[in-house]
Design an enzyme around this catalytic site. Structure first.
Site, mmCIF file in Angstrom:
data_model
loop_
_atom_site.group_PDB
_atom_site.id
_atom_site.type_symbol
_atom_site.label_atom_id
_atom_site.label_comp_id
_atom_site.label_asym_id
_atom_site.label_seq_id
_atom_site.Cartn_x
_atom_site.Cartn_y
_atom_site.Cartn_z
ATOM 1 N N CYS A 147 67.847 54.190 46.819
ATOM 2 C CA CYS A 147 68.871 53.922 45.791
ATOM 3 C C CYS A 147 69.343 55.207 45.076
ATOM 4 C CB CYS A 147 68.363 52.877 44.805
ATOM 5 S SG CYS A 147 69.705 51.992 43.979
ATOM 6 N N HIS A 183 66.658 48.207 47.980
ATOM 7 C CA HIS A 183 65.260 48.332 47.553
ATOM 8 C C HIS A 183 64.327 47.600 48.529
ATOM 9 C CE1 HIS A 183 65.815 50.163 43.541
ATOM 10 N NE2 HIS A 183 66.993 49.567 43.596
ATOM 11 N N GLU A 195 61.160 47.570 48.396
ATOM 12 C CA GLU A 195 59.905 47.228 47.731
ATOM 13 C C GLU A 195 59.894 45.834 47.113
ATOM 14 O OE1 GLU A 195 62.308 49.604 44.627
ATOM 15 O OE2 GLU A 195 62.071 49.505 46.811
ATOM 16 N N SER A 228 34.924 42.651 28.292
ATOM 17 C CA SER A 228 35.861 41.769 27.591
ATOM 18 C C SER A 228 35.832 40.353 28.140
ATOM 19 C CB SER A 228 37.281 42.318 27.730
ATOM 20 O OG SER A 228 37.703 42.204 29.079
ATOM 21 N N GLY A 229 35.217 40.171 29.302
ATOM 22 C CA GLY A 229 35.272 38.882 29.971
ATOM 23 C C GLY A 229 36.411 38.823 30.974
ATOM 24 N N GLY A 230 37.272 39.848 30.968
ATOM 25 C CA GLY A 230 38.410 39.896 31.880
ATOM 26 C C GLY A 230 38.053 40.495 33.230
ATOM 27 N N SER A 249 37.370 44.786 33.341
ATOM 28 C CA SER A 249 36.083 45.297 32.838
ATOM 29 C C SER A 249 34.927 44.740 33.662
ATOM 30 C CB SER A 249 35.907 44.960 31.350
ATOM 31 O OG SER A 249 35.711 43.582 31.136
ATOM 32 N N THR A 250 35.081 43.521 34.186
ATOM 33 C CA THR A 250 34.019 42.924 35.008
ATOM 34 C C THR A 250 33.848 43.684 36.322
ATOM 35 O OG1 THR A 250 34.444 40.744 34.059
ATOM 36 C CG2 THR A 250 33.257 40.807 36.138
#
Length: 511
Positions: A80, A168, A170, A222-224, A227-228
């Site tokens: 582009c 594009h 992508e 965090s439980g997310g 981080s896990t």
């Protein structure tokens, strides 16, 4: 193991991250750098891609990259803005298009025997997004594809491994975009497809062991998902020298502190749960402004985390679940959409007096890759499939000031909504869902009595990365049952609404 690398130069397109993710789906490693901060170690990159841009090459403020060490020396694909840049400043011509060329189009001409367009056929759908168009190809330009409205949709430069396209590849709407990228990167540039979750785990574990040695590392869970996965990777590398702290800020989902803590312990992590609910609620008392709420929550977390970290002896490292979009978005390249600076809860923010060195095992990968790495590590699919949840938790889903009673109401509402999505088989079809407690009371009738109680808004969106999102058309029967359950079971709520705003113009969260 050294992997072949692709350099993506960012000119501010909202799609730049998508280019990097599409390349990585081919099991090829890619990196995004601002167009005006080209790495000095160019020998490490086997191919270069120029992104699109909201800017015009015809204007005075056109973005000018230094391609002297790239063009003609490395395989290069210009997308582009990149395609228009090569044309406009290399003997061609770019002019305003009579009509803004935006949306779906189909290739009407494809030049034969072009490796770049192998396995792509006339009629293939592509996605256009530009207001300028290439009227004349650059010096030595060879036309290789057109659409009905765009004569010079794709070209190459004779004598170079340089290719340019005005569409594009992508985005999902370009049906053969992945094939096109594979043709360029594998068949033309000769890159090896060896960037896999398995190789990432193996190399990251080795890198952590080399970097950290026998030092102790502390990580705030965090439980997310991020981080896990970071915790499991670190645990695999250094075992019991990893100390995890899971803080209950009083703004988690219903029963989440206990259930997630139990899940972590079952994964063999060395984790300590800290219930600091009262401390956070006290810090938030009377605050209504969303940004001030975020700051109060962030400051309280730092204090709690610092208190707990000081109880450990000889900790040298702080681990964070930073992922690649956090890194990209913390660098402003052009002022364009892809370079928006965001405040991420795990990028910086810790006080200098903690004096800990940082280790970020996920900082090179995207969210979808984090999930694939987690699967390779054997993490429970249910945990990996969890919807994103904001760092400040329910604190930014309660509009206005926060009280323990409002948290209780929203936790109950949220639990009915999320559990309902799961029981109806809808949870995995939604990217993110949650409930908002609105700062308004409305009149209702329950039994023979007049009520004046809270209104809640339900929100469910579909997205790939959170940058754009559409509201999910949930079944009316589901919404009807959920609304009835909430009003009948949650004391303090007498009205439920469903948010049908898309991002943009709205955001996913309300604050």
């Amino acid at each position: 193991m050294q992997h072949d690398k692709v350099l993506i130069l960012d000119f501010g397109s909202q799609y730049t991250q998508l280019i990097a993710r599409r390349v990585r789906e081919l099991n090829i490693y890619s990196e995004i750098h601002p167009f005006n901060k080209i790495p000095t170690n160019l020998a490490e990159y086997k191919a270069v891609i120029l992104s699109g841009s909201p800017f015009s090459v015809r204007r005075e403020e056109a973005l000018h990259p230094d391609l002297s060490e790239i063009r003609g020396k490395k395989p290069m694909l210009a997308v582009c803005y990149g395609a228009q840049y090569l044309a406009h400043f290399s003997g061609g011509e770019v002019a305003p298009s009579n009509t803004r060329e935006y949306g779906r189009a189909n290739l009407s001409f494809i030049k034969g025997n072009e490796p770049f367009l192998a396995h792509i056929h006339t009629g293939s759908q592509v996605w256009m997004s530009h207001s300028d168009t290439i009227k004349k190809l650059p010096t030595n330009g060879v036309l290789i594809a057109s659409t009905h409205d765009v004569a010079n949709a794709a070209y190459r430069i004779d004598g170079e491994e340089t290719y340019a396209i005005q569409f594009h590849p992508e985005v999902y709407h370009s049906t053969d975009g992945k094939q096109l990228l594979q043709n360029f990167l594998v068949d033309i540039a000769g890159l090896h497809q060896d960037w896999t979750p398995d190789s990432f785990v193996e190399e990251t574990v080795e890198a952590i062991q080399e970097k950290v040695g026998k030092d102790k590392v502390v990580l705030g869970l965090s439980g997310g998902v991020d981080s896990t996965v970071a915790a499991v990777l670190l645990n695999k590398a250094i075992g019991k020298n990893l100390y995890c702290i899971f803080v209950n800020n009083g703004l988690l989902r219903k029963n989440e502190f206990e259930s997630v803590l139990k899940q972590y312990e079952g994964m063999g992590l060395n984790v300590k749960g800290v219930d600091a609910s009262k401390r956070f609620l006290d810090a938030l008392a009377g605050i209504e402004d969303p940004e001030l709420k975020r700051k109060a929550i962030g400051n309280a977390f730092i204090e709690v985390f610092d208190d707990e970290a000081h109880k450990l002896t000889d900790v040298k490292w702080l681990a964070q679940g930073t992922i690649y979009p956090d890194v990209i978005e913390s660098v402003s390249a052009t002022g364009g959409p892809s370079a928006t600076i965001k405040s991420h809860h795990n990028v910086g923010g810790l006080p200098d007096f903690m004096k800990l060195k940082i280790v970020e095992p996920l900082r090179a990968i995207f969210k979808d890759e984090v999930r694939r790495v987690g699967a390779t590590l054997g993490i429970n699919p249910e945990l990996l499939g969890r919807h994103p949840f904001p760092g400040p938790g329910l604190g930014i889903r309660i509009l206005g000031d926060i009280t323990a009673e409002k948290v209780r109401i929203l936790q109950e509402v949220d639990a009915i909504f999320i559990n309902g999505l799961k029981s109806w088989g809808l949870y995995d079809k939604v990217w993110q869902a949650g409930a908002m407690l609105l700062p308004v009371n409305s009149v209702g009738v329950m039994g023979d009595e007049r009520t004046y109680e809270k209104c809640v808004a339900l929100r469910a969106v579909e997205s790939t990365d959170g940058m754009t999102a559409d509201w999910v058309n949930l079944p009316y029967e589901f919404l009807q049952k959920t609304s009835n359950d909430i009003i009948n079971k949650v004391k303090g709520v007498n009205r439920v609404v469903y948010d049908i705003s898309s991002k943009p113009p709205a955001t996913i969260e309300w604050e």
